[in-house]
Design an enzyme around this catalytic site. Structure first.
Site, PDB file in Angstrom:
ATOM      1  N   TYR A  79       0.925  -1.158  -0.027  1.00  0.00           N
ATOM      2  CA  TYR A  79      -0.006   0.147  -0.090  1.00  0.00           C
ATOM      3  C   TYR A  79       0.820   1.288   0.138  1.00  0.00           C
ATOM      4  CZ  TYR A  79      -4.469   2.007  -0.335  1.00  0.00           C
ATOM      5  OH  TYR A  79      -5.753   2.468  -0.790  1.00  0.00           O
ATOM      6  N   HIS A 129       3.396   4.372  -0.512  1.00  0.00           N
ATOM      7  CA  HIS A 129       3.141   5.892  -0.656  1.00  0.00           C
ATOM      8  C   HIS A 129       4.604   6.392  -0.755  1.00  0.00           C
ATOM      9  CE1 HIS A 129       4.653   5.847   3.460  1.00  0.00           C
ATOM     10  NE2 HIS A 129       3.916   4.959   3.940  1.00  0.00           N
ATOM     11  N   HIS A 149       7.494   5.179   1.232  1.00  0.00           N
ATOM     12  CA  HIS A 149       8.082   4.124   0.843  1.00  0.00           C
ATOM     13  C   HIS A 149       8.890   4.282  -0.493  1.00  0.00           C
ATOM     14  CE1 HIS A 149       4.343   2.216   2.337  1.00  0.00           C
ATOM     15  NE2 HIS A 149       5.190   1.434   3.147  1.00  0.00           N
ATOM     16  N   GLY A 174      12.857   3.384   7.002  1.00  0.00           N
ATOM     17  CA  GLY A 174      12.377   4.685   7.143  1.00  0.00           C
ATOM     18  C   GLY A 174      12.651   4.825   8.596  1.00  0.00           C
ATOM     19  N   ASP A 179       9.696   4.568  11.380  1.00  0.00           N
ATOM     20  CA  ASP A 179       9.390   3.683  11.966  1.00  0.00           C
ATOM     21  C   ASP A 179      10.918   3.396  12.910  1.00  0.00           C
ATOM     22  OD1 ASP A 179       6.965   2.034  11.408  1.00  0.00           O
ATOM     23  OD2 ASP A 179       7.725   3.097   9.838  1.00  0.00           O
ATOM     24  N   ARG A 200      -1.672   3.551   7.005  1.00  0.00           N
ATOM     25  CA  ARG A 200      -2.613   3.403   7.829  1.00  0.00           C
ATOM     26  C   ARG A 200      -3.461   4.931   7.820  1.00  0.00           C
ATOM     27  NH1 ARG A 200       0.811  -0.106  11.192  1.00  0.00           N
ATOM     28  NH2 ARG A 200      -0.458  -2.114  11.318  1.00  0.00           N
TER      29      ARG A 200
END
Ligand code: AMP
Length: 285
Positions: free
Chosen positions: A32, A34, A37, A151, A154, A191
């Site tokens: 998913y 974005h 990423h 990243g 996180d 999310r």
């Protein structure tokens, strides 16, 4: 870009690239995609140099989700992700099934981190970082990358991956990419699509709070209590934000700091409705 779904196709494609003299960069994701990423694809490519061959993995790893978390409803869209990855120059996309990654079910042998994995997010997500490190170790063994990009969003994950690489001697360079944000400051996250409009608006308080602490630090304040209060005041003013933790820690040990310095990291997790978001900043910018 080629998409593969099995471990054997992955190994063969990477071996062929390596045979042509490529430097392999890995970008692990849960998909998913974005811009956060995709910025890691750029970072991996820049670090790998002219012979870069970028492998991205897309895998929603059940091992890192706890009971009652969002494993089933985590957003998934392979065609969309494949188009975005190809557009950003990913060379090989690895999108395995759970059976392909864990053919014997939950692995009996996993990477077990120490106390650093029980702080911050780990205090609220028992077993999460064991699941993360196990899948990352597996991906490192399958791909054999020269480098891998993670990243800063996180932050605890990136720190633990670095420790794993150092302490278990994985021959992989870890590249840490900056947090990509929306124009209004919200950290990009897969999310974020869960957020109801009012929660999306309220979520701006997270980065505003961290920025407030950074501003107070820039004025010379180094007392953690004062810095945390500056952030907490912003969060308290937004009743939709249910704070889970707010901490000021050392970037290497993740221990709470006694005196803040430019390297100290302020990190938080909060619920907006049912959605848990995390963010962090380095006080020195
Ligand atoms: P995920 O798909 O959430 O597991 O994230 C895959 C990788 O993308 C991890 O290394 C994350 O830290 C990174 N990532 C997620 N969000 C962002 C962001 N907003 N900025 C930079 N990197 C990110």
């Amino acid at each position: 870009m080629r998409t593969v779904t099995t471990r054997s196709e992955l190994r063969a494609a990477v071996a062929a690239a390596r045979g042509r003299g490529a430097r392999i960069g890995l970008v692990p994701t849960m998909g998913y995609l974005h811009q956060g990423h995709l910025s890691l694809v750029d970072a991996a490519r820049a670090a790998a140099g002219p012979q870069a061959f970028i492998v991205m993995s897309l895998f929603v790893n059940p091992l890192q989700f706890g009971a009652g978390e969002d494993l089933e409803r985590y957003p998934r869209d392979l065609p969309r992700d494949a188009a975005l990855a190809a557009g950003r120059g990913v060379d090989l996309l690895f999108a395995p099934t759970v059976d392909q990654m864990y053919p014997a079910g939950e692995p009996q042998v996993q990477v077990v981190p120490g106390d650093m994995a029980d702080r911050l997010c780990g205090a609220f997500r028992p077993g999460h970082f064991r699941g993360v490190l196990t899948v990352v170790a597996k991906l490192f063994n399958l791909v054999g990358p020269d480098l891998a990009a993670f990243g800063r969003k996180d932050f605890q994950q990136a720190v633990l991956v670095r420790r794993m690489v150092r302490e278990l001697d994985f021959p992989v360079e870890i590249v840490m990419g900056p947090t990509a944000r929306e124009a209004d400051g919200l950290a990009l996250s897969s999310r974020n699509i869960y957020l109801a409009p009012a929660d999306r608006e309220a979520a701006l308080a997270l980065f505003r709070a961290l920025s407030a602490a950074r501003d107070v630090f820039a004025l010379g304040q180094t007392d953690p209590g004062h810095l945390l209060t500056a952030a907490r005041d912003v969060l308290d003013a937004e009743p939709r934000v249910k704070l889970q933790y707010l901490e000021l820690v050392d970037p290497e040990s993740l221990d709470p700091v006694q005196t803040a310095d430019a390297r100290s990291v302020m990190a938080l997790a909060a619920y907006l409705g049912p959605t848990r978001l995390i963010d962090n900043v380095v006080l020195g910018g």
